[in-house]
Design an enzyme around this catalytic site. Sequence first.
Site, PDB file in Angstrom:
ATOM      1  N   CYS A 112      33.554  31.610  37.224  1.00  0.00           N
ATOM      2  CA  CYS A 112      33.514  31.889  35.778  1.00  0.00           C
ATOM      3  C   CYS A 112      34.459  30.989  34.985  1.00  0.00           C
ATOM      4  O   CYS A 112      34.330  30.859  33.766  1.00  0.00           O
ATOM      5  CB  CYS A 112      33.852  33.347  35.507  1.00  0.00           C
ATOM      6  SG  CYS A 112      32.783  34.477  36.384  1.00  0.00           S
ATOM      7  N   HIS A 251      35.961  34.345  28.238  1.00  0.00           N
ATOM      8  CA  HIS A 251      34.850  34.549  29.168  1.00  0.00           C
ATOM      9  C   HIS A 251      34.335  35.969  28.963  1.00  0.00           C
ATOM     10  O   HIS A 251      35.117  36.935  28.932  1.00  0.00           O
ATOM     11  CB  HIS A 251      35.358  34.355  30.598  1.00  0.00           C
ATOM     12  CG  HIS A 251      34.405  34.851  31.631  1.00  0.00           C
ATOM     13  ND1 HIS A 251      33.070  34.544  31.611  1.00  0.00           N
ATOM     14  CD2 HIS A 251      34.592  35.655  32.718  1.00  0.00           C
ATOM     15  CE1 HIS A 251      32.474  35.132  32.631  1.00  0.00           C
ATOM     16  NE2 HIS A 251      33.373  35.813  33.314  1.00  0.00           N
ATOM     17  N   ASN A 281      27.397  39.085  31.757  1.00  0.00           N
ATOM     18  CA  ASN A 281      28.336  38.082  32.260  1.00  0.00           C
ATOM     19  C   ASN A 281      27.529  36.899  32.799  1.00  0.00           C
ATOM     20  O   ASN A 281      26.866  37.021  33.829  1.00  0.00           O
ATOM     21  CB  ASN A 281      29.190  38.724  33.355  1.00  0.00           C
ATOM     22  CG  ASN A 281      30.203  37.772  33.962  1.00  0.00           C
ATOM     23  OD1 ASN A 281      30.101  36.560  33.802  1.00  0.00           O
ATOM     24  ND2 ASN A 281      31.167  38.324  34.671  1.00  0.00           N
TER      25      ASN A 281
HETATM   26  N1  ACO Z   1      25.920  53.069  37.568  1.00  0.00           N
HETATM   27  C1  ACO Z   1      26.419  54.298  37.833  1.00  0.00           C
HETATM   28  N2  ACO Z   1      27.491  54.491  38.611  1.00  0.00           N
HETATM   29  C2  ACO Z   1      28.055  53.417  39.162  1.00  0.00           C
HETATM   30  C3  ACO Z   1      27.585  52.117  38.940  1.00  0.00           C
HETATM   31  C4  ACO Z   1      26.465  51.973  38.100  1.00  0.00           C
HETATM   32  N3  ACO Z   1      25.939  50.772  37.809  1.00  0.00           N
HETATM   33  N4  ACO Z   1      28.385  51.250  39.601  1.00  0.00           N
HETATM   34  C5  ACO Z   1      29.325  51.978  40.226  1.00  0.00           C
HETATM   35  N5  ACO Z   1      29.115  53.280  39.961  1.00  0.00           N
HETATM   36  C6  ACO Z   1      29.889  54.416  40.438  1.00  0.00           C
HETATM   37  C7  ACO Z   1      30.661  54.112  41.697  1.00  0.00           C
HETATM   38  O1  ACO Z   1      29.819  54.259  42.829  1.00  0.00           O
HETATM   39  C8  ACO Z   1      31.728  55.164  41.656  1.00  0.00           C
HETATM   40  O2  ACO Z   1      31.210  56.372  42.090  1.00  0.00           O
HETATM   41  P1  ACO Z   1      32.072  57.333  43.042  1.00  0.00           P
HETATM   42  O3  ACO Z   1      33.286  57.692  42.221  1.00  0.00           O
HETATM   43  O4  ACO Z   1      31.151  58.465  43.316  1.00  0.00           O
HETATM   44  O5  ACO Z   1      32.408  56.493  44.246  1.00  0.00           O
HETATM   45  C9  ACO Z   1      32.027  55.295  40.159  1.00  0.00           C
HETATM   46  O6  ACO Z   1      30.891  54.756  39.485  1.00  0.00           O
HETATM   47  C10 ACO Z   1      33.262  54.556  39.729  1.00  0.00           C
HETATM   48  O7  ACO Z   1      33.194  53.249  40.306  1.00  0.00           O
HETATM   49  P2  ACO Z   1      34.275  52.174  40.032  1.00  0.00           P
HETATM   50  O8  ACO Z   1      33.895  50.903  40.703  1.00  0.00           O
HETATM   51  O9  ACO Z   1      35.606  52.729  40.306  1.00  0.00           O
HETATM   52  O10 ACO Z   1      34.061  52.027  38.452  1.00  0.00           O
HETATM   53  P3  ACO Z   1      34.946  51.273  37.426  1.00  0.00           P
HETATM   54  O11 ACO Z   1      35.348  52.189  36.350  1.00  0.00           O
HETATM   55  O12 ACO Z   1      36.007  50.452  38.088  1.00  0.00           O
HETATM   56  O13 ACO Z   1      33.886  50.285  36.793  1.00  0.00           O
HETATM   57  C11 ACO Z   1      33.271  47.976  36.949  1.00  0.00           C
HETATM   58  C12 ACO Z   1      33.201  49.332  37.600  1.00  0.00           C
HETATM   59  C13 ACO Z   1      32.513  48.015  35.639  1.00  0.00           C
HETATM   60  C14 ACO Z   1      32.602  46.956  37.875  1.00  0.00           C
HETATM   61  C15 ACO Z   1      34.757  47.612  36.698  1.00  0.00           C
HETATM   62  O14 ACO Z   1      35.499  47.748  37.875  1.00  0.00           O
HETATM   63  C16 ACO Z   1      34.934  46.255  36.168  1.00  0.00           C
HETATM   64  O15 ACO Z   1      34.632  46.006  35.025  1.00  0.00           O
HETATM   65  N6  ACO Z   1      35.455  45.315  36.978  1.00  0.00           N
HETATM   66  C17 ACO Z   1      35.564  43.946  36.619  1.00  0.00           C
HETATM   67  C18 ACO Z   1      34.496  43.258  37.338  1.00  0.00           C
HETATM   68  C19 ACO Z   1      33.900  42.116  36.590  1.00  0.00           C
HETATM   69  O16 ACO Z   1      33.853  42.018  35.387  1.00  0.00           O
HETATM   70  N7  ACO Z   1      33.374  41.235  37.398  1.00  0.00           N
HETATM   71  C20 ACO Z   1      32.656  40.130  36.908  1.00  0.00           C
HETATM   72  C21 ACO Z   1      32.917  38.954  37.714  1.00  0.00           C
HETATM   73  S1  ACO Z   1      34.559  38.411  37.529  1.00  0.00           S
HETATM   74  C22 ACO Z   1      34.707  38.022  35.995  1.00  0.00           C
HETATM   75  O17 ACO Z   1      33.797  37.552  35.378  1.00  0.00           O
HETATM   76  C23 ACO Z   1      35.996  38.278  35.408  1.00  0.00           C
END
Ligand code: ACO
Length: 324
Positions: A112, A251, A281
Site C-alpha cells: 500500500c 492511504h 482499499n
Molecule cells: N462481517 C462480520 N463479522 C466479521 C467480519 C465481517 N466481514 N470480519 C470479521 N468479523 C468478525 C470476526 O470473526 C470476529 O468475530 P468473533 O468475535 O466471533 O471472533 C469479530 O467480527 C471481530 O473481529 P475483529 O477482527 O476483532 O474485528 P475488528 O474490530 O478488529 O475489525 C478489521 C476488523 C476491520 C479488519 C480491523 O481489524 C481493521 O480495520 N484492521 C486494519 C486492517 C486493514 O485496514 N488492512 C488493510 C491492509 S493494510 C492497510 O492498507 C493499512
Amino acid sequence: MGTAILGTGAYLPERVVTNQDLEKIVDTSDEWIQTRTGISTRRIGGQGDETYRLAARAAEKALQMAEVSAYEIDLIIVATISSHMLMPSCACFVQKELGAGRAFAFDINAACSGFVYALDLADKYIQADPNKKILVIGAETLSSRTNWDDRNTCILFGDGAGAVVLGHVEGNRGVIGAKLFSDGNLWRLLHMHTAASCNPELVQSESPGAHIVMEGREVFKYAVKAMEEAIILLLDQEQVALDAIKLVIPHQANIRILNKLVERLGIRAEKVFINVQKYGNTSAASIPIALDEANRDSRMQPGDIVLLCSFGGGFTWGATLIRW
Ligand code: ACO
C-alpha cells in the site's frame, strides 16, 4: 525549483460491488462493514480490466491534464502487488499500451506504500536530471488476490488505478521531502504468497495460496502508530508546522484507521480527504486515485502544502510533503 505534479488521472472499473452484494457470498452485513471500515462500495474489475489496462487509462488522463505526450515520458514506475504477470513488469505493459517508446519502465512492490515510495524515487531522478518527465502510477486489481471465502479480508479491497505526471518546475512548487520506512520482521501480519513453485524443494508448505492474509487488529495498531510517527518525523525534518498543512491525502485503508490518526495528530477532520467509502482499499492505487479526485474538485490551490501518508504490507510506511 522542484519536482512538481503536472497532471493527475484515475481510472476505476465500472462494476460497483456493494456491501449487500458481499452479504450474499460471506457471513457479513452492510452494518458491520460500514461501522468497522467505512466502506459502502468498491469497484471490481472484469474482462479487460487487467492491472496494466487500468494503469494505462489513468496515465492517459494524467498525460492529458499535464499536456505531455506519451512519447515525452522518460520513465514509467508502476507501484503494484497485483500485476497479471510477474514478468514482464506491469510498467512494460503500460509502456506498450501508451506507446511511450522513449521510456524505460519498471515496477516496485511496497504494497500500500508503493505510490509514496515511487514518488520519492521519481523525485530523485528528476533532481538528478531536471529534463526528465516521469509517470508514476499506483494500480491494483486486488480482487484477483483476495480470498473471497474470507470475510476478514474480502470486504476491504477494491480495484483501480491512479497516475501522476512529474516534471521539474522553477519556483518553490513540488515535492518538499519524504520519510520512508520498512520493517520486514513483521511480514507475517500482512502478506501474500506467490503461485506454486516449480521447484519442489522450494515449495512453502505453509502457503495458503496466492491471496492476502492479514491479522487485522495488529495491522490496525501498527498502521496508526507508524503513520503518526512518520508524519511527525517528516514535519520535523522539513521544518513544516502541522497547521501549515492544507490537505492530508492518506492511504484509504479504512475509516477507523484514518479517524484514529487524525485524532492522535490533532488535525481537523475537514483537512483529510476520504473516499474509502466508494472504492474500499485499493492498496498502491488509493493515494493517486484520491489525489486525482481532490485535484479535479479543486481541493488544492497553488502553494498549498499537501501531506500524503501510507502504511502497508512489509510492513512499509511513509509520508510525503508536497507544495502544490
Ligand atoms: N462481517 C462480520 N463479522 C466479521 C467480519 C465481517 N466481514 N470480519 C470479521 N468479523 C468478525 C470476526 O470473526 C470476529 O468475530 P468473533 O468475535 O466471533 O471472533 C469479530 O467480527 C471481530 O473481529 P475483529 O477482527 O476483532 O474485528 P475488528 O474490530 O478488529 O475489525 C478489521 C476488523 C476491520 C479488519 C480491523 O481489524 C481493521 O480495520 N484492521 C486494519 C486492517 C486493514 O485496514 N488492512 C488493510 C491492509 S493494510 C492497510 O492498507 C493499512
